[in-house]
Design a protein around this motif. Structure first.
Motif, PDB file in Angstrom:
ATOM      1  N   GLU A   5       0.837  -1.208   0.000  1.00 36.47           N
ATOM      2  CA  GLU A   5       0.000   0.000   0.000  1.00 36.47           C
ATOM      3  C   GLU A   5       0.866   1.250   0.000  1.00 36.47           C
ATOM      4  O   GLU A   5       0.528   2.238  -0.661  1.00 36.47           O
ATOM      5  N   GLN A   6       1.968   1.234   0.713  1.00 39.39           N
ATOM      6  CA  GLN A   6       2.875   2.377   0.711  1.00 39.39           C
ATOM      7  C   GLN A   6       3.436   2.622  -0.693  1.00 39.39           C
ATOM      8  O   GLN A   6       3.506   3.766  -1.146  1.00 39.39           O
ATOM      9  N   ASP A   7       3.821   1.544  -1.364  1.00 37.46           N
ATOM     10  CA  ASP A   7       4.332   1.686  -2.733  1.00 37.46           C
ATOM     11  C   ASP A   7       3.255   2.224  -3.659  1.00 37.46           C
ATOM     12  O   ASP A   7       3.517   3.092  -4.505  1.00 37.46           O
ATOM     13  N   SER A   8       2.049   1.734  -3.503  1.00 38.68           N
ATOM     14  CA  SER A   8       0.931   2.198  -4.323  1.00 38.68           C
ATOM     15  C   SER A   8       0.665   3.686  -4.086  1.00 38.68           C
ATOM     16  O   SER A   8       0.478   4.452  -5.034  1.00 38.68           O
ATOM     17  N   PHE A   9       0.660   4.098  -2.825  1.00 35.87           N
ATOM     18  CA  PHE A   9       0.436   5.501  -2.486  1.00 35.87           C
ATOM     19  C   PHE A   9       1.570   6.364  -3.018  1.00 35.87           C
ATOM     20  O   PHE A   9       1.342   7.428  -3.601  1.00 35.87           O
ATOM     21  N   ARG A  10       2.807   5.916  -2.839  1.00 38.85           N
ATOM     22  CA  ARG A  10       3.972   6.666  -3.312  1.00 38.85           C
ATOM     23  C   ARG A  10       3.907   6.839  -4.836  1.00 38.85           C
ATOM     24  O   ARG A  10       4.152   7.931  -5.354  1.00 38.85           O
ATOM     25  N   ASP A  11       3.547   5.777  -5.558  1.00 35.45           N
ATOM     26  CA  ASP A  11       3.418   5.873  -7.016  1.00 35.45           C
ATOM     27  C   ASP A  11       2.335   6.880  -7.410  1.00 35.45           C
ATOM     28  O   ASP A  11       2.515   7.662  -8.338  1.00 35.45           O
ATOM     29  N   PHE A  12       1.218   6.837  -6.703  1.00 26.98           N
ATOM     30  CA  PHE A  12       0.131   7.775  -6.982  1.00 26.98           C
ATOM     31  C   PHE A  12       0.608   9.210  -6.778  1.00 26.98           C
ATOM     32  O   PHE A  12       0.382  10.080  -7.628  1.00 26.98           O
ATOM     33  N   VAL A  13       1.263   9.461  -5.666  1.00 33.58           N
ATOM     34  CA  VAL A  13       1.729  10.820  -5.358  1.00 33.58           C
ATOM     35  C   VAL A  13       2.737  11.289  -6.409  1.00 33.58           C
ATOM     36  O   VAL A  13       2.659  12.421  -6.887  1.00 33.58           O
ATOM     37  N   ARG A  49      -6.785   6.723   4.656  1.00 32.56           N
ATOM     38  CA  ARG A  49      -7.871   5.849   4.193  1.00 32.56           C
ATOM     39  C   ARG A  49      -7.486   5.094   2.922  1.00 32.56           C
ATOM     40  O   ARG A  49      -8.347   4.594   2.217  1.00 32.56           O
ATOM     41  N   TRP A  50      -6.200   5.040   2.602  1.00 28.65           N
ATOM     42  CA  TRP A  50      -5.731   4.541   1.314  1.00 28.65           C
ATOM     43  C   TRP A  50      -6.281   3.155   0.969  1.00 28.65           C
ATOM     44  O   TRP A  50      -6.674   2.902  -0.158  1.00 28.65           O
ATOM     45  N   ARG A  51      -6.320   2.259   1.919  1.00 29.40           N
ATOM     46  CA  ARG A  51      -6.737   0.890   1.588  1.00 29.40           C
ATOM     47  C   ARG A  51      -8.218   0.813   1.250  1.00 29.40           C
ATOM     48  O   ARG A  51      -8.644  -0.119   0.599  1.00 29.40           O
ATOM     49  N   ARG A  52      -9.028   1.803   1.622  1.00 27.74           N
ATOM     50  CA  ARG A  52     -10.468   1.778   1.330  1.00 27.74           C
ATOM     51  C   ARG A  52     -10.851   2.635   0.128  1.00 27.74           C
ATOM     52  O   ARG A  52     -12.027   2.724  -0.202  1.00 27.74           O
ATOM     53  N   ILE A  53      -9.895   3.253  -0.540  1.00 28.21           N
ATOM     54  CA  ILE A  53     -10.186   4.155  -1.653  1.00 28.21           C
ATOM     55  C   ILE A  53     -10.185   3.377  -2.966  1.00 28.21           C
ATOM     56  O   ILE A  53      -9.209   2.704  -3.299  1.00 28.21           O
ATOM     57  N   ASP A  54     -11.295   3.494  -3.710  1.00 26.11           N
ATOM     58  CA  ASP A  54     -11.400   2.818  -5.011  1.00 26.11           C
ATOM     59  C   ASP A  54     -10.799   3.660  -6.137  1.00 26.11           C
ATOM     60  O   ASP A  54     -10.107   3.141  -7.000  1.00 26.11           O
ATOM     61  N   GLU A  55     -11.116   4.959  -6.160  1.00 26.00           N
ATOM     62  CA  GLU A  55     -10.615   5.866  -7.190  1.00 26.00           C
ATOM     63  C   GLU A  55      -9.816   6.976  -6.512  1.00 26.00           C
ATOM     64  O   GLU A  55     -10.370   8.002  -6.118  1.00 26.00           O
ATOM     65  N   PRO A  56      -8.504   6.784  -6.377  1.00 26.25           N
ATOM     66  CA  PRO A  56      -7.696   7.719  -5.591  1.00 26.25           C
ATOM     67  C   PRO A  56      -7.724   9.163  -6.088  1.00 26.25           C
ATOM     68  O   PRO A  56      -7.841  10.084  -5.287  1.00 26.25           O
ATOM     69  N   GLU A  57      -7.619   9.381  -7.397  1.00 26.91           N
ATOM     70  CA  GLU A  57      -7.573  10.765  -7.878  1.00 26.91           C
ATOM     71  C   GLU A  57      -8.882  11.486  -7.618  1.00 26.91           C
ATOM     72  O   GLU A  57      -8.895  12.632  -7.177  1.00 26.91           O
ATOM     73  N   ALA A  58      -9.992  10.832  -7.892  1.00 28.15           N
ATOM     74  CA  ALA A  58     -11.300  11.446  -7.631  1.00 28.15           C
ATOM     75  C   ALA A  58     -11.456  11.739  -6.138  1.00 28.15           C
ATOM     76  O   ALA A  58     -11.980  12.792  -5.755  1.00 28.15           O
ATOM     77  N   TYR A  59     -10.986  10.844  -5.311  1.00 35.26           N
ATOM     78  CA  TYR A  59     -11.080  11.022  -3.865  1.00 35.26           C
ATOM     79  C   TYR A  59     -10.259  12.236  -3.414  1.00 35.26           C
ATOM     80  O   TYR A  59     -10.746  13.080  -2.659  1.00 35.26           O
ATOM     81  N   VAL A  60      -9.020  12.335  -3.899  1.00 39.95           N
ATOM     82  CA  VAL A  60      -8.150  13.458  -3.504  1.00 39.95           C
ATOM     83  C   VAL A  60      -8.714  14.772  -4.032  1.00 39.95           C
ATOM     84  O   VAL A  60      -8.715  15.788  -3.325  1.00 39.95           O
ATOM     85  N   ARG A  61      -9.220  14.789  -5.261  1.00 43.25           N
ATOM     86  CA  ARG A  61      -9.813  16.010  -5.809  1.00 43.25           C
ATOM     87  C   ARG A  61     -11.019  16.448  -4.983  1.00 43.25           C
ATOM     88  O   ARG A  61     -11.187  17.628  -4.704  1.00 43.25           O
ATOM     89  N   ARG A  62     -11.836  15.511  -4.584  1.00 44.63           N
ATOM     90  CA  ARG A  62     -12.995  15.848  -3.748  1.00 44.63           C
ATOM     91  C   ARG A  62     -12.545  16.449  -2.414  1.00 44.63           C
ATOM     92  O   ARG A  62     -13.133  17.414  -1.926  1.00 44.63           O
ATOM     93  N   ILE A  63     -11.473  15.908  -1.838  1.00 38.65           N
ATOM     94  CA  ILE A  63     -10.932  16.476  -0.598  1.00 38.65           C
ATOM     95  C   ILE A  63     -10.467  17.911  -0.857  1.00 38.65           C
ATOM     96  O   ILE A  63     -10.738  18.811  -0.047  1.00 38.65           O
ATOM     97  N   LEU A  64      -9.776  18.132  -1.982  1.00 36.20           N
ATOM     98  CA  LEU A  64      -9.315  19.489  -2.317  1.00 36.20           C
ATOM     99  C   LEU A  64     -10.490  20.461  -2.374  1.00 36.20           C
ATOM    100  O   LEU A  64     -10.441  21.552  -1.798  1.00 36.20           O
ATOM    101  N   TYR A  65     -11.543  20.072  -3.089  1.00 38.48           N
ATOM    102  CA  TYR A  65     -12.695  20.953  -3.248  1.00 38.48           C
ATOM    103  C   TYR A  65     -13.347  21.240  -1.899  1.00 38.48           C
ATOM    104  O   TYR A  65     -13.679  22.386  -1.580  1.00 38.48           O
ATOM    105  N   ARG A  66     -13.534  20.204  -1.123  1.00 37.58           N
ATOM    106  CA  ARG A  66     -14.216  20.388   0.171  1.00 37.58           C
ATOM    107  C   ARG A  66     -13.382  21.202   1.150  1.00 37.58           C
ATOM    108  O   ARG A  66     -13.920  22.000   1.909  1.00 37.58           O
TER     109      ARG A  66
END
Length: 185
Positions: A5-13, A49-66
């Motif tokens: 999960e750390q590798d997945s998150f690091r790649d996403f970032v 919440r990384w392990r429960r996120i299905d669509e990471p980019e949409a999730y992060v964008r929603r956090i940005l907006y909110r």
């Protein structure tokens, strides 16, 4: 968070941070430092919440907006953004280069309210439909329409030089370069 999960998150970032930062800077009115803070907070929330996120980019964008919506609801005053005057044009013709238009647009966007700027970023930079913008911001479609209308009118009054860039059959869209750098991202 386990190693996979750390590798997945690091790649996403690593892969999505530049695009997310551009959105965050636009939402922050061109303030790169505020945009970086906004993105950093969103990534911290996503990491938890990384392990429960299905669509990471949409999730992060929603956090940005909110988070940006929460910022404009705060009571304390907004910091002023110091912007240099646009340089005099050395170009022939009408003297307005793309760089000057980006500077003018940046200054005009910084003068809009946070809510107006957020609606314009979601509608024109993110190219979201009114219904989705309304859902993200927690308001009605009519509110999005009226805020968009008022925001564009104010943008036109703050930067009349952008009018000649508009298409005659469409609503004005903020001017940007192919790499979306009007905010010097």
């Amino acid at each position: 968070m386990d190693a996979q999960e750390q590798d997945s998150f690091r790649d996403f970032v690593e892969t999505r941070s530049p695009a997310l930062l551009k959105t965050a800077v636009l939402l922050s009115g061109g303030d790169r430092h505020a945009g970086e803070d906004l993105l950093q907070n969103a990534l911290v929330k996503a990491a938890g919440r990384w392990r429960r996120i299905d669509e990471p980019e949409a999730y992060v964008r929603r956090i940005l907006y909110r988070q940006q919506v929460s910022r404009w609801r705060l009571k304390w005053p907004r910091r002023e953004l110091a912007v240099a005057e646009p340089p005099e044009s050395a170009a022939a013709g009408d003297g307005t280069s793309a760089a000057e238009l980006r500077i003018v647009l940046r200054g005009a966007l910084a003068k809009l309210t946070t809510r107006q700027r957020t609606v314009l970023v979601l509608r024109y930079f993110e190219d979201l439909p009114e219904a989705e913008v309304a859902q993200i911001l927690g308001c009605s479609v009519g509110t999005v329409r009226s805020t968009t209308h008022r925001s564009l009118a104010r943008l036109r009054s703050l930067a009349p030089e952008l009018a000649r860039v508009d298409q005659p059959d469409r609503e004005p869209r903020p001017v940007s370069s192919p790499d979306f750098s009007p905010m010097e991202v």
